[in-house]
Design a protein around this motif. Structure first.
Motif, PDB file in Angstrom:
ATOM      1  N   THR A  59     -10.460  -0.265   7.668  1.00  0.00           N
ATOM      2  CA  THR A  59      -9.613  -0.684   8.307  1.00  0.00           C
ATOM      3  C   THR A  59     -10.998  -0.325   9.580  1.00  0.00           C
ATOM      4  O   THR A  59     -12.043   0.132   9.442  1.00  0.00           O
ATOM      5  CB  THR A  59      -8.364   1.021   8.352  1.00  0.00           C
ATOM      6  OG1 THR A  59      -9.332   1.584   8.601  1.00  0.00           O
ATOM      7  CG2 THR A  59      -7.177   1.014   8.032  1.00  0.00           C
TER       8      THR A  59
ATOM      9  N   LEU B 251       0.725  -3.401   2.651  1.00  0.00           N
ATOM     10  CA  LEU B 251      -0.520  -4.725   1.680  1.00  0.00           C
ATOM     11  C   LEU B 251       1.223  -4.736   0.560  1.00  0.00           C
ATOM     12  O   LEU B 251       0.886  -5.971  -0.335  1.00  0.00           O
ATOM     13  CB  LEU B 251      -1.213  -3.821   0.729  1.00  0.00           C
ATOM     14  CG  LEU B 251      -2.020  -3.940   1.765  1.00  0.00           C
ATOM     15  CD1 LEU B 251      -3.653  -2.427   0.898  1.00  0.00           C
ATOM     16  CD2 LEU B 251      -2.810  -4.905   2.651  1.00  0.00           C
TER      17      LEU B 251
ATOM     18  N   SER C  60      -5.621   2.995   0.621  1.00  0.00           N
ATOM     19  CA  SER C  60      -4.833   1.811   1.369  1.00  0.00           C
ATOM     20  C   SER C  60      -3.131   3.452   1.619  1.00  0.00           C
ATOM     21  O   SER C  60      -2.431   3.094   2.622  1.00  0.00           O
ATOM     22  CB  SER C  60      -3.767   1.215   0.554  1.00  0.00           C
ATOM     23  OG  SER C  60      -3.649   1.370  -0.392  1.00  0.00           O
TER      24      SER C  60
ATOM     25  N   VAL D 206      -3.507  -7.307   9.904  1.00  0.00           N
ATOM     26  CA  VAL D 206      -3.852  -7.404   8.457  1.00  0.00           C
ATOM     27  C   VAL D 206      -5.079  -8.219   8.393  1.00  0.00           C
ATOM     28  O   VAL D 206      -4.909  -9.355   8.980  1.00  0.00           O
ATOM     29  CB  VAL D 206      -3.355  -7.338   7.285  1.00  0.00           C
ATOM     30  CG1 VAL D 206      -4.106  -7.521   5.478  1.00  0.00           C
ATOM     31  CG2 VAL D 206      -2.450  -6.596   7.845  1.00  0.00           C
TER      32      VAL D 206
ATOM     33  N   TYR E  23      -8.117  -4.432  -0.317  1.00  0.00           N
ATOM     34  CA  TYR E  23      -8.335  -3.277   0.213  1.00  0.00           C
ATOM     35  C   TYR E  23      -9.672  -2.944   0.604  1.00  0.00           C
ATOM     36  O   TYR E  23     -10.381  -2.273  -0.515  1.00  0.00           O
ATOM     37  CB  TYR E  23      -7.772  -2.076   0.396  1.00  0.00           C
ATOM     38  CG  TYR E  23      -7.902  -1.573   1.631  1.00  0.00           C
ATOM     39  CD1 TYR E  23      -7.440  -1.287   2.718  1.00  0.00           C
ATOM     40  CD2 TYR E  23      -8.400  -0.309   0.862  1.00  0.00           C
ATOM     41  CE1 TYR E  23      -7.368  -0.451   3.572  1.00  0.00           C
ATOM     42  CE2 TYR E  23      -8.953   0.882   2.438  1.00  0.00           C
ATOM     43  CZ  TYR E  23      -7.885   0.502   3.362  1.00  0.00           C
ATOM     44  OH  TYR E  23      -8.016   1.101   4.914  1.00  0.00           O
TER      45      TYR E  23
ATOM     46  N   VAL F 187      -0.796   1.898   4.833  1.00  0.00           N
ATOM     47  CA  VAL F 187      -1.510   0.188   4.775  1.00  0.00           C
ATOM     48  C   VAL F 187      -0.694  -0.299   3.612  1.00  0.00           C
ATOM     49  O   VAL F 187      -0.443  -1.613   3.976  1.00  0.00           O
ATOM     50  CB  VAL F 187      -2.792  -0.366   4.945  1.00  0.00           C
ATOM     51  CG1 VAL F 187      -3.710   0.456   6.023  1.00  0.00           C
ATOM     52  CG2 VAL F 187      -3.525   0.334   4.465  1.00  0.00           C
TER      53      VAL F 187
ATOM     54  N   ILE G  60      -6.449  -3.655   8.885  1.00  0.00           N
ATOM     55  CA  ILE G  60      -6.718  -3.491   7.974  1.00  0.00           C
ATOM     56  C   ILE G  60      -7.575  -4.923   7.506  1.00  0.00           C
ATOM     57  O   ILE G  60      -7.492  -6.301   7.955  1.00  0.00           O
ATOM     58  CB  ILE G  60      -5.552  -3.862   7.368  1.00  0.00           C
ATOM     59  CG1 ILE G  60      -5.244  -1.938   6.968  1.00  0.00           C
ATOM     60  CG2 ILE G  60      -5.964  -3.502   5.884  1.00  0.00           C
ATOM     61  CD1 ILE G  60      -3.110  -2.961   6.775  1.00  0.00           C
TER      62      ILE G  60
END
Ligand SMILES: [Zn+2]
Length: 167
Positions: free
Chosen positions: A16, A161, A152, A54, A13, A157, A5
């Motif tokens: 990816t 997050l 996201s 991440v 965000y 993800v 990510i």
């Protein structure tokens, strides 16, 4: 393998990327790692690298995306959660102009919805009210913040997050 990510410099965000691209960003000093995966890779040069889960860009990328979600077929489908807005099915998806182009309908977020092939063919060049097909929700232009949240979640993800306190 799981994608990494990429967060923008302001922790929002962004996207990816695959692990090769992720490593490249770090080597070039463009990103820092916030969290690693359990995966370790041995490169051709026998270097052991931990794969990031991440990353955050050092700088904030400013794109059109920061203020406006670009109009595209893909983005309409993301907004509509990849389901037909008439019947709720998620197969053979197309884009339907609510007010048909032949009747002056525009290609905008407000006039375009995700529709399965069947519903799109049934509706043809009519207005929804003319053949009693009703939209599940009124199509709107997505805002950046809700869009990045949907994206996201879609890419799996969102929980990560949230763990990092970003959302
Ligand atoms: Zn349908």
């Amino acid at each position: 393998m799981q994608n990494c990510i990429v967060l923008n410099g302001d922790y929002t965000y962004l996207n990816t990327v695959n692990w090769q691209k992720a490593i490249k960003l770090i080597v070039k000093g463009k990103a820092t790692v916030l969290k690693y995966t359990e995966t370790v890779i041995k490169t051709a040069e026998n270097v052991i690298v931990k794969i990031p889960a991440v990353m955050k860009l050092i700088k904030i990328i400013r794109t059109i995306y920061r203020t406006k979600v670009p109009f595209s077929k893909k983005n309409i489908m993301i907004r509509d959660d990849f389901t037909c807005q008439y019947c709720g099915k998620g197969k053979e998806l197309t884009i339907d102009h609510v007010i048909p182009v032949s009747r002056g309908g525009k290609s905008t977020f407000e006039n375009c919805v995700t529709a399965c092939k069947y519903c799109n063919n049934t509706k043809s060049n009519k207005l929804p009210s003319e053949i009693h097909m009703y939209l599940k929700k009124k199509p709107t232009s997505p805002t950046i913040s809700e869009f990045t949240r949907i994206r996201s979640i879609k890419t799996g993800v969102y929980d990560l997050l949230k763990d990092l306190g970003i959302y």
